[in-house]
Design a protein around this motif. Structure first.
Motif, PDB file in Angstrom:
ATOM      1  N   VAL A 144      43.006  25.715  -4.321  1.00 19.47           N
ATOM      2  CA  VAL A 144      44.347  25.797  -4.152  1.00 19.47           C
ATOM      3  C   VAL A 144      44.368  24.701  -2.425  1.00 19.47           C
ATOM      4  O   VAL A 144      43.698  24.338  -1.987  1.00 19.47           O
ATOM      5  N   ALA A 145      45.410  23.863  -3.237  1.00 20.61           N
ATOM      6  CA  ALA A 145      44.970  23.004  -2.514  1.00 20.61           C
ATOM      7  C   ALA A 145      45.483  22.700  -1.140  1.00 20.61           C
ATOM      8  O   ALA A 145      45.548  21.919  -0.072  1.00 20.61           O
ATOM      9  N   ALA A 146      46.394  23.523  -0.872  1.00 21.76           N
ATOM     10  CA  ALA A 146      47.289  24.090   0.468  1.00 21.76           C
ATOM     11  C   ALA A 146      47.334  25.334   0.087  1.00 21.76           C
ATOM     12  O   ALA A 146      47.665  25.635  -0.562  1.00 21.76           O
ATOM     13  N   GLU A 147      48.138  25.795   1.517  1.00 25.78           N
ATOM     14  CA  GLU A 147      48.573  26.707   1.331  1.00 25.78           C
ATOM     15  C   GLU A 147      48.487  27.306   2.849  1.00 25.78           C
ATOM     16  O   GLU A 147      48.294  26.568   3.931  1.00 25.78           O
ATOM     17  N   CYS A 148      50.017  27.988   2.679  1.00 28.66           N
ATOM     18  CA  CYS A 148      50.688  28.430   4.017  1.00 28.66           C
ATOM     19  C   CYS A 148      51.136  29.800   4.352  1.00 28.66           C
ATOM     20  O   CYS A 148      51.843  30.091   3.008  1.00 28.66           O
ATOM     21  N   ILE A 149      50.401  30.921   5.333  1.00 23.85           N
ATOM     22  CA  ILE A 149      50.345  32.538   5.539  1.00 23.85           C
ATOM     23  C   ILE A 149      51.409  32.885   6.702  1.00 23.85           C
ATOM     24  O   ILE A 149      51.307  31.894   7.551  1.00 23.85           O
ATOM     25  N   ALA A 150      52.418  33.591   6.261  1.00 21.66           N
ATOM     26  CA  ALA A 150      52.750  34.043   7.727  1.00 21.66           C
ATOM     27  C   ALA A 150      52.483  35.501   7.225  1.00 21.66           C
ATOM     28  O   ALA A 150      52.938  36.506   6.627  1.00 21.66           O
ATOM     29  N   ASP A 151      52.281  35.956   8.319  1.00 19.14           N
ATOM     30  CA  ASP A 151      51.608  38.075   7.919  1.00 19.14           C
ATOM     31  C   ASP A 151      52.621  38.422   9.609  1.00 19.14           C
ATOM     32  O   ASP A 151      51.600  38.922  10.285  1.00 19.14           O
ATOM     33  N   PRO A 152      53.368  39.063   9.897  1.00 23.07           N
ATOM     34  CA  PRO A 152      53.772  39.551  10.617  1.00 23.07           C
ATOM     35  C   PRO A 152      53.830  40.523  10.843  1.00 23.07           C
ATOM     36  O   PRO A 152      53.372  41.355   9.621  1.00 23.07           O
ATOM     37  N   PRO A 153      53.492  41.591  12.339  1.00 18.41           N
ATOM     38  CA  PRO A 153      53.020  42.558  12.426  1.00 18.41           C
ATOM     39  C   PRO A 153      54.314  43.628  11.903  1.00 18.41           C
ATOM     40  O   PRO A 153      56.000  42.871  12.026  1.00 18.41           O
ATOM     41  N   GLY A 154      54.661  45.012  11.040  1.00 22.90           N
ATOM     42  CA  GLY A 154      55.347  45.710  11.023  1.00 22.90           C
ATOM     43  C   GLY A 154      55.692  45.901   9.324  1.00 22.90           C
ATOM     44  O   GLY A 154      56.948  46.441   9.160  1.00 22.90           O
ATOM     45  N   VAL A 155      55.120  44.869   8.382  1.00 24.75           N
ATOM     46  CA  VAL A 155      55.956  44.742   7.096  1.00 24.75           C
ATOM     47  C   VAL A 155      54.929  46.317   6.862  1.00 24.75           C
ATOM     48  O   VAL A 155      55.819  46.584   5.824  1.00 24.75           O
ATOM     49  N   ASP A 156      53.601  46.444   6.808  1.00 25.17           N
ATOM     50  CA  ASP A 156      53.491  47.091   5.753  1.00 25.17           C
ATOM     51  C   ASP A 156      53.703  48.426   5.852  1.00 25.17           C
ATOM     52  O   ASP A 156      53.775  49.806   5.404  1.00 25.17           O
ATOM     53  N   GLU A 157      54.410  48.676   7.750  1.00 26.37           N
ATOM     54  CA  GLU A 157      55.080  50.091   8.305  1.00 26.37           C
ATOM     55  C   GLU A 157      56.328  50.217   7.197  1.00 26.37           C
ATOM     56  O   GLU A 157      56.886  51.172   7.258  1.00 26.37           O
ATOM     57  N   ALA A 158      56.680  49.166   7.608  1.00 30.26           N
ATOM     58  CA  ALA A 158      58.292  49.444   7.109  1.00 30.26           C
ATOM     59  C   ALA A 158      58.530  50.019   5.942  1.00 30.26           C
ATOM     60  O   ALA A 158      59.441  50.581   5.381  1.00 30.26           O
ATOM     61  N   PHE A 159      57.245  49.396   4.920  1.00 30.87           N
ATOM     62  CA  PHE A 159      57.440  49.247   2.997  1.00 30.87           C
ATOM     63  C   PHE A 159      57.064  50.245   2.826  1.00 30.87           C
ATOM     64  O   PHE A 159      57.971  51.846   2.560  1.00 30.87           O
ATOM     65  N   ALA A 160      56.477  51.790   4.122  1.00 24.78           N
ATOM     66  CA  ALA A 160      55.668  52.864   4.146  1.00 24.78           C
ATOM     67  C   ALA A 160      57.076  54.158   4.064  1.00 24.78           C
ATOM     68  O   ALA A 160      57.280  54.780   3.790  1.00 24.78           O
ATOM     69  N   ARG A 161      58.151  53.401   4.982  1.00 25.47           N
ATOM     70  CA  ARG A 161      59.056  54.543   5.141  1.00 25.47           C
ATOM     71  C   ARG A 161      60.914  53.451   4.659  1.00 25.47           C
ATOM     72  O   ARG A 161      61.939  54.124   4.578  1.00 25.47           O
ATOM     73  N   ALA A 162      60.520  53.345   3.587  1.00 22.90           N
ATOM     74  CA  ALA A 162      61.603  52.511   2.905  1.00 22.90           C
ATOM     75  C   ALA A 162      61.943  53.453   1.812  1.00 22.90           C
ATOM     76  O   ALA A 162      61.282  54.377   1.750  1.00 22.90           O
ATOM     77  N   TYR A 163      63.971  53.553   1.638  1.00 26.23           N
ATOM     78  CA  TYR A 163      64.290  54.586   1.275  1.00 26.23           C
ATOM     79  C   TYR A 163      64.088  54.464  -0.328  1.00 26.23           C
ATOM     80  O   TYR A 163      63.814  54.669  -1.288  1.00 26.23           O
ATOM     81  N   ALA A 166      52.681  30.873  11.637  1.00 25.16           N
ATOM     82  CA  ALA A 166      52.304  30.984  10.271  1.00 25.16           C
ATOM     83  C   ALA A 166      50.616  30.441  10.049  1.00 25.16           C
ATOM     84  O   ALA A 166      51.273  29.215  10.841  1.00 25.16           O
ATOM     85  N   SER A 167      49.573  30.369   9.505  1.00 24.92           N
ATOM     86  CA  SER A 167      48.651  29.411   9.090  1.00 24.92           C
ATOM     87  C   SER A 167      49.545  27.642   8.286  1.00 24.92           C
ATOM     88  O   SER A 167      49.887  28.169   7.461  1.00 24.92           O
ATOM     89  N   GLY A 168      49.116  26.738   8.952  1.00 26.44           N
ATOM     90  CA  GLY A 168      49.448  25.508   7.324  1.00 26.44           C
ATOM     91  C   GLY A 168      50.381  25.397   7.362  1.00 26.44           C
ATOM     92  O   GLY A 168      51.358  25.353   6.401  1.00 26.44           O
ATOM     93  N   LEU A 169      51.316  25.678   8.502  1.00 22.41           N
ATOM     94  CA  LEU A 169      52.449  24.727   8.770  1.00 22.41           C
ATOM     95  C   LEU A 169      52.802  23.323   8.775  1.00 22.41           C
ATOM     96  O   LEU A 169      53.203  23.310  10.014  1.00 22.41           O
ATOM     97  N   LEU A 170      52.622  23.025   7.913  1.00 22.73           N
ATOM     98  CA  LEU A 170      52.992  21.357   7.685  1.00 22.73           C
ATOM     99  C   LEU A 170      54.356  21.364   8.315  1.00 22.73           C
ATOM    100  O   LEU A 170      54.833  19.479   8.611  1.00 22.73           O
TER     101      LEU A 170
END
Lengths: 291, 760
Positions: free
Chosen positions: B160-179, B605-609
């Motif tokens: 992996v030559a580069a990696e950019c990851i954004a992991d804001p809060p609330g994603v999993d909760e929203a998926f749990a209550r999705a229609y 995010a990490s890796g925000l070049l």
């Protein structure tokens, strides 16, 4: 790109060409119109040591009808054949097929014999000669011989000619008056080598049944293919839509396409059936029952 | 007089169509000899034998060089992970192993072919997923020792030559209550830039410095790369630019230049020219990267996007080039131009044993927008919503805050784009005109104008003409030959044909950020405008004495300086320039410009070049297609573009760029592909098998320019050329899927795949 260095010899007639071939052996190549050979040399896909130029060999460019057959000299230019009334009158499929061979500039220079000797399985002329049951006139040190098209094309760029033989002409049976003909070709653009091409000639008896049918395809195997199975379906019956479908359905079983960068094998197989159906429909529309 | 927005012939047009123009590939130097490269025939392997003696014994040979003759240096635009020559390991087919200089090109190629090379083949890392598994061979076993070209290191590990990851809060909760959760996976291919002029370079080692002649989009980047590879300071390298026969991003990083430079040194300073064959060019070009994009959206019953996950795995090839810098673009495009909840973004750039990928017009955006806009259609279909209405409901408006905290103050322009196309081709009419195998697609995007620095010097000549000295390059777009030329002509009040712009030369002009990201008209145009402003002030000061008027009462227009309100009182600027020689000295101005990055949230995010997108522009496209249900071929019947352009400087230049970008995008959507075999080698190796779109494949583009002058741009200009390539793959794919009623999530969309989908 430029071709690698090559020796050049000019033959004044066929006998001289045969003598030169005998002298130089299998590394020699006959130069006709050069529309395939020269690009192949430029890409270094062909590296002959000697080119034997037969462009000035006398008597190889005739187009004439002889004993019920159209006889075309090997050095007849494709464009001359395409615009020849004699050729169109005897084998109306010819001008239609030739319009798909490269572009006018290629056909001005390219020869009928050159295409048949080169034996590219995607090319149109070999398929036409195979489909119509043509014969190739070949001359070698021991004299001349006649080879049936289906015995002549052996594989990609491979024919039944020996290294010391020269193709001098092709003989095509004359199609009866009223024959309907059609060519269907799928190419990325007009003038490119066909992904698949099909051609049909069909003649109807006075009762509307098929009394002559010729079907061929290129780009579907290592050699041009005459579609005997499809012909057999139609022979002697009325060419209804059901009959056409039945004939087209046999196509997949009688061809062996291979995949390449231009199209996968399955797509070629599907397209061959489709294009046979289209060629048959058009050819039947064009038939005329003799009065 | 105003020439802004007028149809003005391009300054380089006559020379280009008449054959007078000397392209880089045509450049010759006195005493020049020729070079050739020996390139790796395999994708992965160990060099077990390399014997150059047979080559040195060949006729006409001046020098043969290998890794042993090059500095022990690593180079790279972002990460220094490249060596000039492979020494023990080869990492991709076409990687240079040795170079030869000889009297003639034929002798050089023959000598390169005479070098004895044995390579023991190793398994090639090709599959992106497998490359990321722990047991995959490493393309660079020494990856940990590599250092960035500048600044701190960034997240990377193994393949992996580069990696950019954004992991804001609330994603999993929203998926749990999705229609509903909608999931898609998209695959995009590599695309070759396929410019007419193959890469070339002439290198000269003289007086202890290297001079390189090259037709290049970014001469200062070549300077820096040659300096890295040859282990000298940048000022020891001079790069002279020449007329360029197309680049599209592939000529932003160094290609043959460092080899030509080092060969000249090895050949005792004789100029050495290298030219790629078309196959060499195709095999080693930094093509657009192939990528896998996965999107999951948690949606409410009304289509509201509660949260999203987007994962991109992009193919870096064997070395990095510009690519690590670009990984963060996934973050900027993850929601397209539509509102949504928290969005988790994971972008990874993966090493493989294939030719290094790189910049191509619309970097990363082409496949990201393809994925996002196909996914929007998928959601709309699942919830039986009209595709256009659904987009309009979620469309960004003014003041939209993005995932990185950047605020789009004018995103409401997007709605004007939808409205403009609605006027040209009402959606209801398009829908009503649908019949079997005919389909329509719609999509929208936002994009940046590259912010890189630029500079210009404007000199007023004694005959009233002007010279512009800049290292900006006209890569064929007309950005210099039309854009900068018109801007300077406008400011100085002289005809465009009286403005002469130099070709780039890093010894002569100030730094320039290269012709990339639609920046030249805006950034260099702005620098030239600032320089011209200074010239105008000086003209007025000199003319004030000649006209016996106050400088503030003067205006410069129509080749003269005149008193405002008394147009009869005037003096030609040629006379002003001549007078100045003996009073204040030659009239000259300088200008420099760079666009700051918009504010962003560095902790998003990490890796925000590439942290944010400066000078945004907005784009809406519609395509109408027809599918042949028997052959599977797709014909584009209509193509419509509404694009925000700041201000149109040249209508021809603007339309030309939009039309050309759409053609390139149609090629990407339907035709072009560099396929990679399991051995890591390309299957397409010439322009006969590489399927470029043809004139008959491209409809006339119906175009609406949306003008919102940019206060920071010259006469309001923003970038134009790159944005219109972003959406063709998206809207054509949407139109084809609409036509056949089935999803196709890979590009290019080939006839055989369409047929298989219809028959399934």
């Amino acid at each position: 790109m430029k071709p690698p260095p090559v020796k050049y010899a000019r033959a004044g007639d066929v006998a001289e060409a045969v003598a030169l071939l005998t002298e130089h052996g299998s590394d020699a190549k006959v130069l006709a119109g050069g529309q395939s050979l020269i690009p192949l040399m430029n890409f270094r896909l062909a590296r002959p040591s000697v080119l034997i130029d037969i462009n000035r060999a006398a008597g190889l460019d005739g187009i004439r009808v002889e004993n019920g057959s159209l006889v075309i000299g090997a050095m007849a230019r494709q464009r001359d054949v395409e615009t020849s009334d004699v050729a169109a009158g005897a084998v109306p499929l010819l001008p239609q097929v030739l319009r798909h061979v490269g572009h006018v500039t290629n056909r001005n220079r390219g020869t009928v014999g050159g295409s048949l000797a080169h034996a590219d399985p995607a090319a149109e002329l070999p398929a036409l000669v195979t489909g119509l049951g043509g014969e190739l006139l070949v001359q070698g040190p021991g004299g001349s011989r006649l080879v049936a098209a289906e015995d002549y094309f052996l594989g990609t760029f491979t024919t039944a000619m020996e290294f010391d033989e020269v193709l001098t002409g092709v003989r095509l049976p004359r199609l009866p008056a009223g024959t309907g003909v059609a060519v269907e070709e799928l190419a990325r653009r007009h003038g490119d080598f066909a992904i698949v091409a099909t051609m049909a000639a069909i003649h109807l008896a006075a009762d509307g049944t098929v009394d002559l049918v010729r079907l061929a395809a290129s780009g579907v195997a290592s050699v041009p293919v005459r579609l005997h199975g499809a012909e057999a379906v139609l022979a002697g019956i009325a060419p209804t839509a059901e009959a056409i479908d039945a004939a087209a359905e046999t196509v997949a079983g009688s061809i062996k396409p291979t995949g390449d960068v231009h199209a996968p094998a399955d797509y070629r197989r599907d397209m061959a059936g489709l294009l046979v159906r289209r060629a048959l429909r058009t050819a039947i529309q064009r038939t005329e029952v003799a009065a | 007089m105003t020439v802004i927005g007028e149809r003005v012939p391009r300054a380089d047009g006559q020379a280009k169509v008449s054959g007078e123009a000397v392209y880089g590939v045509d450049h010759e130097e006195p005493g020049m000899i020729w070079g050739a490269l020996l390139r790796s025939p395999v994708s992965s392997g160990t060099i077990t034998r390399l014997d150059t003696a047979p080559a040195l014994a060949m006729p006409g040979v001046h020098a043969v060089i290998t890794a042993a003759d090059a500095p022990d240096a690593y180079a790279g635009w972002v990460l220094r992970d490249q060596r000039l020559f492979a020494s023990d390991r080869v990492r991709y087919e076409g990687q240079p192993i040795a170079a030869v200089a000889a009297e003639t090109l034929a002798q050089a190629r023959a000598a390169a072919a005479a070098i004895v090379l044995d390579v023991e083949a190793l398994p090639a890392v090709v599959d992106l997923e497998q490359a990321m598994t722990p047991d995959s061979p490493l393309v660079h076993p020494d990856w940990e020792s590599y250092v960035p070209a500048a600044g701190p290191d960034f997240p990377r590990h193994g393949n992996v030559a580069a990696e950019c990851i954004a992991d804001p809060p609330g994603v999993d909760e929203a998926f749990a209550r999705a229609y509903r959760v909608i999931t898609d996976e998209f695959v995009a291919q590599r695309q070759y830039q396929a410019y007419i002029e193959p890469k070339s370079a002439v290198g000269i080692f003289r007086g202890g410095r290297y001079t390189v002649h090259t037709a290049h989009q970014f001469p200062f980047n070549v300077r820096d790369r040659v300096a890295q590879f040859l282990d000298v300071r940048p000022s020891a390298v001079r790069v002279v630019g020449h007329t360029i026969g197309g680049g599209f991003g592939a000529k932003l990083d160094a290609g043959l230049e460092p080899y030509a430079a080092l060969l000249s040194r090895a050949a005792g300073g004789l100029p050495v020219k290298l030219v790629n064959t078309r196959t060499e060019d195709l095999l080693t070009c930094p093509s657009r990267e192939g990528a896998i994009t996965r999107i999951r959206s948690a949606v409410a019953a009304d289509g509201t996007i509660l949260a999203r996950e987007l994962e991109v795995i992009a193919d870096n090839g064997a070395c990095s080039g510009e690519m690590p810098w670009l990984a963060a673009i996934a973050l900027h495009c993850a929601r397209g131009v539509y509102q949504g909840g928290p969005t988790r973004v994971t972008a990874r750039l993966v090493y493989t044993n294939t030719a290094p990928t790189g910049a191509f017009r619309g970097v990363n955006g082409t496949y990201l927008y393809h994925a996002v806009e196909r996914h929007m259609d998928h959601i709309a279909a699942e919830l039986t919503l009209d595709r256009r209405d659904y987009r309009l409901r979620l469309l960004f408006g003014d003041g939209e805050e993005l995932l990185n905290g950047q605020v789009l103050h004018e995103a409401g322009i997007l709605r004007q784009g939808f409205d403009a196309l609605e006027a040209l081709a009402p959606w209801a009419d398009l829908e009503a005109g649908r019949r079997p195998y005919r389909g329509i697609g719609i999509g929208a995007a936002w994009w940046l104008t590259n912010p890189g620095p630029g500079s210009a010097v404007v000199s007023l000549r004694e005959d009233g003409t002007a010279a512009v000295v800049t290292a900006a390059n006209d890569n064929g777009s007309g950005a210099v030959s039309i854009g900068v030329t018109q801007i300077v002509a406008e400011r100085l009040g002289i005809p465009p044909e009286d403005v002469f712009v130099t070709l780039p030369d890093t010894d002569i002009a100030g730094y320039d950020g290269g012709s990339q990201g639609s920046r030249t008209t805006r950034a260099v145009g702005k620098a030239a405008l600032i320089a011209a402003d200074e010239v105008v002030e000086k003209i007025k000061a000199v003319a004030a004495g000649l006209l016996e008027a106050a400088p503030d009462d003067l205006e410069v227009a129509e080749g003269s300086v005149r008193v405002k309100g008394a147009p009869g009182t005037r003096v030609p600027i040629a006379m002003v320039a001549s007078t100045a020689l003996n009073t204040v000295g030659p009239l000259q101005g300088t200008g420099s410009f760079v666009t700051p990055f918009p504010d962003f949230n560095p902790s998003c995010a990490s890796g925000l070049l590439f942290p944010s997108f400066p000078t945004p522009t907005y784009h809406v496209h519609i395509a109408e297609v027809e599918v042949d249900p028997v052959t599977g071929t797709v014909r584009v019947l209509r193509y419509l573009v509404a694009q925000e352009v700041g201000r149109v400087i040249s209508p021809d230049g603007t339309y030309g760029q939009v039309s050309g970008a759409v053609a390139q995008g149609i090629g990407y959507a339907l035709h072009e592909s560099l396929r990679i075999g399991e051995d890591g080698r390309y299957r397409e190796r010439t322009l006969e098998s590489y399927r470029l779109p043809l004139a008959v494949d491209i409809p006339r583009v119906e175009f609406v320019a949306l003008e919102h002058p940019d206060p920071d741009g010259p006469y309001g200009a923003k970038g134009v050329a790159e944005g219109p390539v972003l959406l063709p793959a998206a809207v054509i794919a949407n139109a084809v899927c609409d036509a056949i009623g089935r999803p196709l999530n890979s590009i290019p969309i080939t006839p055989e795949e369409v047929l298989a989908a219809i028959q399934s």
